[in-house]
Design an enzyme around this catalytic site. Sequence first.
Site, PDB file in Angstrom:
ATOM      1  CE  LYS A  55      -0.509  -2.325   3.189  1.00 23.14           C
ATOM      2  NZ  LYS A  55      -0.269  -3.207   4.358  1.00 23.14           N
TER       3      LYS A  55
ATOM      4  CB  ILE B 269     -12.032  -7.018   2.760  1.00 24.04           C
ATOM      5  CG1 ILE B 269     -11.877  -7.449   4.211  1.00 24.04           C
ATOM      6  CG2 ILE B 269     -13.440  -6.536   2.471  1.00 24.04           C
ATOM      7  CD1 ILE B 269     -12.022  -6.292   5.197  1.00 24.04           C
TER       8      ILE B 269
ATOM      9  N   GLY C 228       1.758 -12.303  12.326  1.00 21.68           N
ATOM     10  CA  GLY C 228       2.059 -11.835  10.962  1.00 21.68           C
ATOM     11  C   GLY C 228       1.160 -10.708  10.494  1.00 21.68           C
TER      12      GLY C 228
ATOM     13  CE  LYS D  24      -3.717  -1.561   5.059  1.00 21.08           C
ATOM     14  NZ  LYS D  24      -3.876  -2.235   6.349  1.00 21.08           N
TER      15      LYS D  24
HETATM   16  P1  NAP Z   1       7.672  -9.460   5.519  1.00 24.88           P
HETATM   17  O1  NAP Z   1       7.097 -10.614   6.239  1.00 24.88           O
HETATM   18  O2  NAP Z   1       8.640  -8.600   6.228  1.00 24.88           O
HETATM   19  O3  NAP Z   1       8.317  -9.972   4.154  1.00 24.88           O
HETATM   20  C1  NAP Z   1       9.022  -9.146   3.282  1.00 24.88           C
HETATM   21  C2  NAP Z   1       9.765 -10.017   2.290  1.00 24.88           C
HETATM   22  O4  NAP Z   1      10.357  -9.201   1.298  1.00 24.88           O
HETATM   23  C3  NAP Z   1      10.880 -10.855   2.909  1.00 24.88           C
HETATM   24  O5  NAP Z   1      10.867 -12.148   2.374  1.00 24.88           O
HETATM   25  C4  NAP Z   1      12.165 -10.120   2.503  1.00 24.88           C
HETATM   26  O6  NAP Z   1      13.267 -10.979   2.272  1.00 24.88           O
HETATM   27  C5  NAP Z   1      11.741  -9.496   1.185  1.00 24.88           C
HETATM   28  N1  NAP Z   1      12.450  -8.244   0.923  1.00 24.88           N
HETATM   29  C6  NAP Z   1      12.290  -7.067   1.564  1.00 24.88           C
HETATM   30  N2  NAP Z   1      13.096  -6.130   1.034  1.00 24.88           N
HETATM   31  C7  NAP Z   1      13.785  -6.737   0.055  1.00 24.88           C
HETATM   32  C8  NAP Z   1      14.772  -6.292  -0.869  1.00 24.88           C
HETATM   33  N3  NAP Z   1      15.224  -5.040  -0.868  1.00 24.88           N
HETATM   34  N4  NAP Z   1      15.257  -7.194  -1.757  1.00 24.88           N
HETATM   35  C9  NAP Z   1      14.808  -8.458  -1.767  1.00 24.88           C
HETATM   36  N5  NAP Z   1      13.857  -8.933  -0.935  1.00 24.88           N
HETATM   37  C10 NAP Z   1      13.362  -8.080  -0.027  1.00 24.88           C
HETATM   38  O7  NAP Z   1       6.494  -8.485   5.048  1.00 24.88           O
HETATM   39  P2  NAP Z   1       4.969  -8.876   4.774  1.00 24.88           P
HETATM   40  O8  NAP Z   1       4.197  -8.757   6.032  1.00 24.88           O
HETATM   41  O9  NAP Z   1       4.874 -10.123   4.003  1.00 24.88           O
HETATM   42  O10 NAP Z   1       4.507  -7.634   3.872  1.00 24.88           O
HETATM   43  C11 NAP Z   1       4.879  -7.553   2.525  1.00 24.88           C
HETATM   44  C12 NAP Z   1       4.037  -6.477   1.827  1.00 24.88           C
HETATM   45  O11 NAP Z   1       2.662  -6.833   1.902  1.00 24.88           O
HETATM   46  C13 NAP Z   1       4.142  -5.104   2.481  1.00 24.88           C
HETATM   47  O12 NAP Z   1       4.030  -4.127   1.474  1.00 24.88           O
HETATM   48  C14 NAP Z   1       2.902  -5.040   3.374  1.00 24.88           C
HETATM   49  O13 NAP Z   1       2.467  -3.714   3.586  1.00 24.88           O
HETATM   50  C15 NAP Z   1       1.922  -5.804   2.528  1.00 24.88           C
HETATM   51  N6  NAP Z   1       0.822  -6.421   3.265  1.00 24.88           N
HETATM   52  C16 NAP Z   1       1.077  -7.168   4.373  1.00 24.88           C
HETATM   53  C17 NAP Z   1       0.029  -7.808   5.010  1.00 24.88           C
HETATM   54  C18 NAP Z   1       0.231  -8.662   6.237  1.00 24.88           C
HETATM   55  O14 NAP Z   1      -0.761  -9.107   6.814  1.00 24.88           O
HETATM   56  N7  NAP Z   1       1.450  -8.912   6.657  1.00 24.88           N
HETATM   57  C19 NAP Z   1      -1.290  -7.677   4.523  1.00 24.88           C
HETATM   58  C20 NAP Z   1      -1.510  -6.892   3.365  1.00 24.88           C
HETATM   59  C21 NAP Z   1      -0.441  -6.276   2.744  1.00 24.88           C
HETATM   60  P3  NAP Z   1      13.955 -11.793   3.475  1.00 24.88           P
HETATM   61  O15 NAP Z   1      12.901 -12.727   3.963  1.00 24.88           O
HETATM   62  O16 NAP Z   1      15.105 -12.507   2.847  1.00 24.88           O
HETATM   63  O17 NAP Z   1      14.342 -10.781   4.489  1.00 24.88           O
HETATM   64  N1  HSE Z   2      -0.086  -4.348   8.943  1.00 24.75           N
HETATM   65  C1  HSE Z   2      -1.295  -4.303   8.209  1.00 24.75           C
HETATM   66  C2  HSE Z   2      -2.461  -4.333   9.167  1.00 24.75           C
HETATM   67  C3  HSE Z   2      -1.341  -5.473   7.270  1.00 24.75           C
HETATM   68  O1  HSE Z   2      -2.242  -4.620  10.344  1.00 24.75           O
HETATM   69  O2  HSE Z   2      -3.577  -4.053   8.758  1.00 24.75           O
HETATM   70  C4  HSE Z   2      -2.483  -5.438   6.322  1.00 24.75           C
HETATM   71  O3  HSE Z   2      -2.374  -4.396   5.414  1.00 24.75           O
END
Ligand code: NAP
Ligand code: HSE
Length: 438
Positions: free
Chosen positions: A105, A136, A187, A205
Amino acid sequence: MQKIGIGLLGLGTVGSGVVTALSCNRQEIRGKLKAELEIRRILVRDPGKARPVEVARDLLTTDFGQIAADPSIQIVVDAMGGTDPARQYILAALAKGKHVVTANKEVVAKYGREILAEAEKHGTGFCFEASVGGGIPVIRPLKESLAADKVEEVLGIINGTTNYILSKMASEGKEFNLTLQEAQEKGYAEPDPTNDVEGFDAAYKLAILTALAFGTPVKFEDISFEGIRRIAREDMAWASELGYVIKLVAAAKERESGLEAWVSPCLLPLEHPLAQVNDVFNGILIKGNLAGELLFTGRGAGGLPTASAVAADIMAVAQKVLTGQAAGPVCTCYRAKPVLPKEEVTGRYYLRVKVKKGDAALPVNNLLIQERIGALPVAKKFQQGKGGTLVYFTQPLQAGTASRAAAKLGMIPGVQEVSLLRLEGLPAAAAWAAATGK
Ligand code: NAP
Ligand code: HSE
């Protein structure tokens, strides 16, 4: 059966969720798409790290160039977070004629227009359903199902982490830090949880929702926002006593002079449709002039719910790969309506004033009269011969007026603490009765 190649950026909570979703729902996806989706490369920072999902070691790379240069990868999925290098990777993938799906986002809220223009230039798709509301469906409904509506208002709980924290604090009296740790373990939290707690995530968002709902470009910088750090247990308790809950609310409303767009902790009456949206759940209330009020609710964070939205976006762009169709115009902006400055936003407030001695109550009331703040006293609690608390609900005020008055109240000798929180919806019956005696 035709195979479509995917380059996945990131293998954290969301990336792993996408790997799981594409593998456990393979039959459903293949049946509906009439094609096979295949992850061909995964970009990570540390290939040696233990992962929650099993993937072939040779899929992992630390070099985005391998994904950009691979002609068998038609879709790039960004599950990485942050803007740098995510923005460059997205632009580079689009320039190579690849479709892009993102859950990020921040990159959409800050660079959405630039990215959409690049996608249009190359006839490629750019989808971001997972960027708001986790699992959602809300982006596609806004863009497509409500395309003919004039949206009047969007009101939402759009950060799962803070909703989880506030819900646990309210129902179990748990400490802030403990509940944040739980949200991180599940997570839900962003790679940097400050983004959740300080309101950045909800503001990203809201910028996306506001632009889509009102058909106007909205920048992240236009959104005024505040997080949940200053919510005191005392405010939680008073809210509950008066028939309210405290939620981190994101709001966008059409006004004659501009759009209101803000994220703020808010008291919501228990009767409000968003008041019962608890834990990691998100709720988004959209009011259209034709459709009326619609409530979208579900899991707002977490690997699999988010992967559900990502996978559906992948399927949508995969259709374009299969038919060879250009993705068509993706930007829905058709006008330029300004976002109002924070100080000019009008609303009701909950005002709690703690005084050291009972005789400080009089100057508090006098100051409210002097500042022309219409304020209904809704509760008061004093200990014999000691200080106590006064709680008021104000009439609609401009935000600037409300915060200036709160600052002046804080300077009255004998005033120990002032808490000012927004109030959405009509006053709850209990508070109204206390205020008016009816
Ligand atoms: P996360 O668990 O921290 O995972 C990030 C991943 O990206 C890791 O595997 C990391 O590699 C990789 N990464 C980060 N920077 C990098 C770089 N410069 N080069 C190569 N790989 C890189 O984060 P996440 O919670 O999955 O969130 C990811 C995205 O989805 C974010 O934009 C977040 O806002 C969005 N999002 C998250 C959720 C949620 O519930 N978590 C929900 C909706 C949207 P390593 O593992 O090797 O460190
Ligand atoms: N960190 C975000 C939240 C993940 O708690 O809503 C989903 O965008």
